[in-house]
Design a protein around this motif. Structure first.
Motif, PDB file in Angstrom:
ATOM      1  N   TYR A  88     -34.469  26.552 -90.222  1.00  0.00           N
ATOM      2  CA  TYR A  88     -35.685  25.860 -90.645  1.00  0.00           C
ATOM      3  C   TYR A  88     -36.700  25.922 -89.512  1.00  0.00           C
ATOM      4  N   GLU A  89     -37.873  26.410 -89.830  1.00  0.00           N
ATOM      5  CA  GLU A  89     -38.959  26.458 -88.852  1.00  0.00           C
ATOM      6  C   GLU A  89     -39.872  25.270 -89.061  1.00  0.00           C
ATOM      7  N   ASN A  90     -40.231  24.613 -87.964  1.00  0.00           N
ATOM      8  CA  ASN A  90     -41.163  23.485 -88.077  1.00  0.00           C
ATOM      9  C   ASN A  90     -42.592  24.003 -88.221  1.00  0.00           C
ATOM     10  N   GLU A  91     -43.541  23.092 -88.281  1.00  0.00           N
ATOM     11  CA  GLU A  91     -44.942  23.474 -88.500  1.00  0.00           C
ATOM     12  C   GLU A  91     -45.525  24.299 -87.353  1.00  0.00           C
ATOM     13  N   MET A 101     -41.391  27.034 -84.724  1.00  0.00           N
ATOM     14  CA  MET A 101     -40.210  26.999 -83.866  1.00  0.00           C
ATOM     15  C   MET A 101     -38.982  26.630 -84.685  1.00  0.00           C
ATOM     16  N   ASP A 102     -37.844  27.195 -84.299  1.00  0.00           N
ATOM     17  CA  ASP A 102     -36.588  26.885 -84.961  1.00  0.00           C
ATOM     18  C   ASP A 102     -36.291  25.402 -84.788  1.00  0.00           C
ATOM     19  N   ASP A 103     -36.015  24.723 -85.913  1.00  0.00           N
ATOM     20  CA  ASP A 103     -35.839  23.275 -85.859  1.00  0.00           C
ATOM     21  C   ASP A 103     -34.501  22.847 -86.454  1.00  0.00           C
ATOM     22  N   GLY A 104     -33.523  23.743 -86.465  1.00  0.00           N
ATOM     23  CA  GLY A 104     -32.207  23.413 -86.986  1.00  0.00           C
ATOM     24  C   GLY A 104     -31.843  24.304 -88.155  1.00  0.00           C
ATOM     25  N   ASN A 135     -39.739  19.779 -98.335  1.00  0.00           N
ATOM     26  CA  ASN A 135     -39.589  19.851 -96.876  1.00  0.00           C
ATOM     27  C   ASN A 135     -39.034  18.555 -96.310  1.00  0.00           C
ATOM     28  N   LYS A 138     -35.584  18.135 -94.152  1.00  0.00           N
ATOM     29  CA  LYS A 138     -35.544  17.479 -92.839  1.00  0.00           C
ATOM     30  C   LYS A 138     -34.454  16.417 -92.769  1.00  0.00           C
ATOM     31  N   LEU A 195     -31.152  18.423 -91.921  1.00  0.00           N
ATOM     32  CA  LEU A 195     -31.107  19.409 -90.841  1.00  0.00           C
ATOM     33  C   LEU A 195     -29.992  19.104 -89.850  1.00  0.00           C
ATOM     34  N   TYR A 243     -28.633  20.187 -86.045  1.00  0.00           N
ATOM     35  CA  TYR A 243     -29.171  20.744 -84.809  1.00  0.00           C
ATOM     36  C   TYR A 243     -28.037  21.306 -83.954  1.00  0.00           C
TER      37      TYR A 243
END
Length: 190
Positions: free
Chosen positions: A155-158, A161-164, A180, A184, A187, A189
């Motif tokens: 999952y890419e954040n806004e 970047m890789d966010d989990g 989304n 979240k 997710l 990590y």
């Protein structure tokens, strides 16, 4: 609930002389394009304390309604890998049901898993539960204990970047603006 057919874009990053990398890419494509093996989580729009876990090896649309419970709908469906057998799908479903049954208990330690009135058999339905805690627990059991049977996504954040990561899933189209947020919640990590 129906997933749109999306084609996997194949990349020419690897030399075609490397059969192992080519196999990995082909499997990724088959998993991405697969639409017929799911573990789903059902909900009731009128009763936030109801949840159902089920599996299908076919069209999700056939699982998204109930003539006896018109407010029932599929909240989400987690995607199995394309090459998993029917036997393994059933094994995973049974294990998840048993583990969730152990986690979601009444104050007196009795099960929240419902029983069919007429047959007395255990159902795939749970009541009363906190639906979003239940959703998180189902995802965690799949992710932690059965990740080799499911498609895992990053999952890419806004900010790009890789966010989990999470188990690839689709959500009910009636709640598009919340997809989304639902991801979240689950997710994981590294």
């Amino acid at each position: 609930m129906k997933k749109k057919i999306i084609s996997y874009e194949r990349f020419d990053l690897f030399s075609r002389d490397d059969y192992k990398l080519e196999h990995v890419e082909q499997e990724a494509g088959r998993n991405f394009e697969s639409l017929d093996k799911w573990l789903y989580l059902g909900a009731d729009i009128l009763d936030k304390n109801f949840a159902k876990i089920g599996m299908t090896m076919g069209d999700l649309a056939s699982r998204s309604y109930s003539s006896t419970r018109p407010s029932y709908y599929l909240f989400c469906a987690f995607k199995f890998k394309h090459n998993i057998s029917m036997q393994d799908v059933k094994r995973v479903e049974n294990d998840v049901l048993l583990r969730i049954d152990c986690l979601h208990r009444n104050v007196d330690a009795s099960s929240k898993r419902m029983i069919h009135y007429e047959s007395g058999q255990l159902s795939e339905c749970f009541y009363p539960v906190d639906f979003f805690d239940f959703y998180k627990d189902v995802h965690f059991e799949i992710y932690d204990r059965h990740r080799d049977s499911f498609v895992i996504c990053g999952y890419e954040n806004e900010f790009g970047m890789d966010d989990g990561e999470f188990v690839d899933c689709i959500f009910n189209s009636h709640q598009k603006n919340l997809h989304n947020e639902y991801i979240k919640i689950i997710l994981q990590y590294n």
